[in-house]
Design a protein around this motif. Structure first.
Motif, PDB file in Angstrom:
ATOM      1  N   ILE A   1       0.893  -1.287   0.214  1.00 55.73           N
ATOM      2  CA  ILE A   1      -0.078   0.090   0.027  1.00 55.73           C
ATOM      3  C   ILE A   1       0.974   1.203  -0.043  1.00 55.73           C
ATOM      4  N   PHE A   2       0.745   2.155  -1.154  1.00 55.60           N
ATOM      5  CA  PHE A   2       1.321   3.296  -1.013  1.00 55.60           C
ATOM      6  C   PHE A   2       0.273   4.607  -0.889  1.00 55.60           C
ATOM      7  N   ALA A   3       0.461   5.350   0.272  1.00 60.91           N
ATOM      8  CA  ALA A   3      -0.156   6.647   0.491  1.00 60.91           C
ATOM      9  C   ALA A   3       0.962   7.759   0.404  1.00 60.91           C
ATOM     10  N   ASN A   4       0.582   8.391  -0.605  1.00 58.29           N
ATOM     11  CA  ASN A   4       1.596   9.475  -1.182  1.00 58.29           C
ATOM     12  C   ASN A   4       1.218  10.924  -0.800  1.00 58.29           C
ATOM     13  N   TYR A   5       1.968  11.726  -0.253  1.00 55.22           N
ATOM     14  CA  TYR A   5       1.829  13.017   0.166  1.00 55.22           C
ATOM     15  C   TYR A   5       2.743  14.030  -0.593  1.00 55.22           C
ATOM     16  N   ALA A   6       2.398  15.257  -0.621  1.00 52.37           N
ATOM     17  CA  ALA A   6       3.352  16.338  -0.954  1.00 52.37           C
ATOM     18  C   ALA A   6       3.909  16.845   0.216  1.00 52.37           C
ATOM     19  N   LEU A   7       5.377  16.867   0.152  1.00 53.25           N
ATOM     20  CA  LEU A   7       6.049  17.319   1.189  1.00 53.25           C
ATOM     21  C   LEU A   7       6.656  18.971   1.038  1.00 53.25           C
ATOM     22  N   ASP A   8       7.137  19.311   1.790  1.00 50.51           N
ATOM     23  CA  ASP A   8       8.139  20.621   1.598  1.00 50.51           C
ATOM     24  C   ASP A   8       9.582  20.242   1.314  1.00 50.51           C
ATOM     25  N   GLN A   9      10.267  20.807   0.472  1.00 47.27           N
ATOM     26  CA  GLN A   9      11.913  20.636   0.442  1.00 47.27           C
ATOM     27  C   GLN A   9      12.414  20.755   1.773  1.00 47.27           C
ATOM     28  N   ALA A  10      12.055  21.981   2.364  1.00 45.03           N
ATOM     29  CA  ALA A  10      12.787  22.356   3.588  1.00 45.03           C
ATOM     30  C   ALA A  10      12.655  21.307   4.773  1.00 45.03           C
ATOM     31  N   VAL A  11      11.594  20.324   4.714  1.00 44.68           N
ATOM     32  CA  VAL A  11      11.653  19.219   5.660  1.00 44.68           C
ATOM     33  C   VAL A  11      12.651  18.312   5.289  1.00 44.68           C
ATOM     34  N   LEU A  12      12.861  17.921   3.829  1.00 44.54           N
ATOM     35  CA  LEU A  12      13.528  16.836   3.474  1.00 44.54           C
ATOM     36  C   LEU A  12      14.738  16.919   3.250  1.00 44.54           C
TER      37      LEU A  12
ATOM     38  N   PHE B   1      -9.700   3.958   1.243  1.00 42.33           N
ATOM     39  CA  PHE B   1      -8.734   3.881   2.022  1.00 42.33           C
ATOM     40  C   PHE B   1      -8.840   4.792   3.440  1.00 42.33           C
ATOM     41  N   ASP B   2      -7.957   4.154   4.344  1.00 39.97           N
ATOM     42  CA  ASP B   2      -8.082   4.902   5.593  1.00 39.97           C
ATOM     43  C   ASP B   2      -6.369   4.650   6.289  1.00 39.97           C
ATOM     44  N   VAL B   3      -5.982   5.872   6.601  1.00 41.16           N
ATOM     45  CA  VAL B   3      -4.795   6.176   7.172  1.00 41.16           C
ATOM     46  C   VAL B   3      -4.891   6.546   8.637  1.00 41.16           C
ATOM     47  N   ARG B   4      -4.378   5.975   9.626  1.00 45.46           N
ATOM     48  CA  ARG B   4      -4.172   6.652  10.871  1.00 45.46           C
ATOM     49  C   ARG B   4      -2.650   6.382  11.231  1.00 45.46           C
ATOM     50  N   CYS B   5      -1.895   7.303  11.448  1.00 42.59           N
ATOM     51  CA  CYS B   5      -0.560   7.264  11.611  1.00 42.59           C
ATOM     52  C   CYS B   5      -0.178   8.525  12.689  1.00 42.59           C
ATOM     53  N   ASP B   6       0.630   8.209  13.862  1.00 38.94           N
ATOM     54  CA  ASP B   6       1.091   9.161  14.800  1.00 38.94           C
ATOM     55  C   ASP B   6       2.500   9.520  14.093  1.00 38.94           C
ATOM     56  N   VAL B   7       2.175  10.599  13.290  1.00 40.04           N
ATOM     57  CA  VAL B   7       3.316  10.982  12.385  1.00 40.04           C
ATOM     58  C   VAL B   7       4.546  12.020  13.438  1.00 40.04           C
ATOM     59  N   ALA B   8       3.684  12.638  14.305  1.00 42.17           N
ATOM     60  CA  ALA B   8       4.465  13.439  15.122  1.00 42.17           C
ATOM     61  C   ALA B   8       5.319  12.593  16.053  1.00 42.17           C
ATOM     62  N   THR B   9       4.954  11.480  16.456  1.00 40.67           N
ATOM     63  CA  THR B   9       5.760  10.604  17.535  1.00 40.67           C
ATOM     64  C   THR B   9       6.656   9.898  16.658  1.00 40.67           C
ATOM     65  N   LEU B  10       6.326   9.385  15.517  1.00 38.16           N
ATOM     66  CA  LEU B  10       7.140   8.411  14.809  1.00 38.16           C
ATOM     67  C   LEU B  10       8.497   9.291  14.036  1.00 38.16           C
ATOM     68  N   TYR B  11       7.824  10.362  13.291  1.00 34.99           N
ATOM     69  CA  TYR B  11       8.866  11.336  12.560  1.00 34.99           C
ATOM     70  C   TYR B  11       9.418  12.499  13.062  1.00 34.99           C
ATOM     71  N   GLY B  12       8.477  13.045  13.926  1.00 36.18           N
ATOM     72  CA  GLY B  12       8.831  14.399  14.434  1.00 36.18           C
ATOM     73  C   GLY B  12       7.679  15.443  13.923  1.00 36.18           C
ATOM     74  N   THR B  13       7.651  16.350  14.775  1.00 36.88           N
ATOM     75  CA  THR B  13       6.698  17.704  14.809  1.00 36.88           C
ATOM     76  C   THR B  13       6.685  18.216  13.186  1.00 36.88           C
ATOM     77  N   THR B  14       8.009  18.547  12.761  1.00 39.70           N
ATOM     78  CA  THR B  14       7.953  18.999  11.452  1.00 39.70           C
ATOM     79  C   THR B  14       7.273  18.376  10.512  1.00 39.70           C
ATOM     80  N   PHE B  15       7.406  16.880  10.543  1.00 38.05           N
ATOM     81  CA  PHE B  15       6.399  16.229   9.491  1.00 38.05           C
ATOM     82  C   PHE B  15       4.868  16.290   9.678  1.00 38.05           C
ATOM     83  N   ALA B  16       4.275  16.546  10.894  1.00 38.17           N
ATOM     84  CA  ALA B  16       3.066  16.389  11.130  1.00 38.17           C
ATOM     85  C   ALA B  16       2.070  17.129  10.092  1.00 38.17           C
ATOM     86  N   PRO B  17       2.479  18.453   9.870  1.00 41.24           N
ATOM     87  CA  PRO B  17       1.435  19.235   9.137  1.00 41.24           C
ATOM     88  C   PRO B  17       1.203  18.606   7.850  1.00 41.24           C
ATOM     89  N   PHE B  18       2.179  18.007   7.256  1.00 44.29           N
ATOM     90  CA  PHE B  18       1.881  17.526   5.907  1.00 44.29           C
ATOM     91  C   PHE B  18       1.036  16.512   5.908  1.00 44.29           C
TER      92      PHE B  18
END
Length: 239
Positions: free
Chosen positions: A14-25, A197-214
């Protein structure tokens, strides 16, 4: 000649694909690589799938570690080599339910693995299929799940699905001026249209708060790939 250090089958991806900011990556870019984009979009993908028939060096099976779930967040890069551009992925973090796999990956290869309780469910019917992967963060179960048609199609060249699935190199940051490169060999995968589809992922805990808004918005796209046998080959150190 590159050595094949792992063979396996990757199934029902399963691929769930999001647009991210260059500054985060950009702070996560391994040395010698640059961000890759499609039509001006820098993608990050939440990916759930199942490992089967895992063997080291093509022949050695480790008891109780031949099949397991994985969930990861990855983004897309490229590297200019003497033979041309190599398109690859960088993992922000990879979750598996086997502690030994995390220890080996972290210690020997510098890959960002964590061990979490995980489970999956596949419900394959005549016309539909439901694929569900779950992982535990603290006391909460997260998940990525889809319902999809049983009739798929071959990968369409130059499509968004091709961009996401056909980055055949992996890059791991091993220091400010050192990168590990490896090759992932597999045929093009068949793609199955997702109906829900349904995605529930605690992004802030797993990857950091900078990723969460995206990840507070719906993904740009979600699709299911059937997967295949894969071979992971040792590459070069870039420094």
């Amino acid at each position: 000649m590159a050595t094949t250090f792992l063979t396996a089958e990757w199934r029902n991806l399963i691929f769930a694909n999001y647009a991210l900011d260059q500054a985060v990556l950009k702070p996560l870019l391994p040395y010698g690589t640059e961000l890759d984009e499609l039509d001006g979009v820098y993608y990050g993908s939440l990916v759930g799938f199942y490992f089967q028939n895992v063997k080291l060096f093509g022949r050695l099976s480790v008891p109780f570690h031949r099949q397991f779930e994985e969930f990861n967040l990855r983004f897309y890069v490229r590297r200019k080599s003497p033979t041309g551009w190599k398109r690859g992925v960088v993992f922000v973090k990879e979750l598996v339910p086997k502690l030994a796999i995390s220890l080996v990956a972290n210690t020997l290869y510098g890959e960002p693995y964590e061990t979490h309780p995980m489970r999956h469910r596949w419900d394959i019917q005549e016309k539909t299929q439901e694929i569900d992967y779950e992982w535990k963060v603290g006391s909460d179960w997260n998940h990525i799940r889809v319902s999809a048609d049983r009739v798929g199609h071959t990968l369409i060249p130059e499509s968004a699905e091709a961009f996401i699935t056909e980055h055949y190199w992996g890059y791991t940051r091993r220091g400010t001026e050192r990168t590990s490169e490896y090759e992932v060999v597999h045929p093009p995968w068949n793609i199955f249209p997702v109906t829900t589809f349904d995605v529930r992922c605690d992004v802030a805990t797993l990857y950091g708060t900078t990723f969460a808004p995206f990840f507070e918005h719906s993904p740009v796209s979600v699709f299911l790939a059937d997967g295949s046998a894969v071979a992971i080959k040792s590459g070069a150190a870039i420094d």
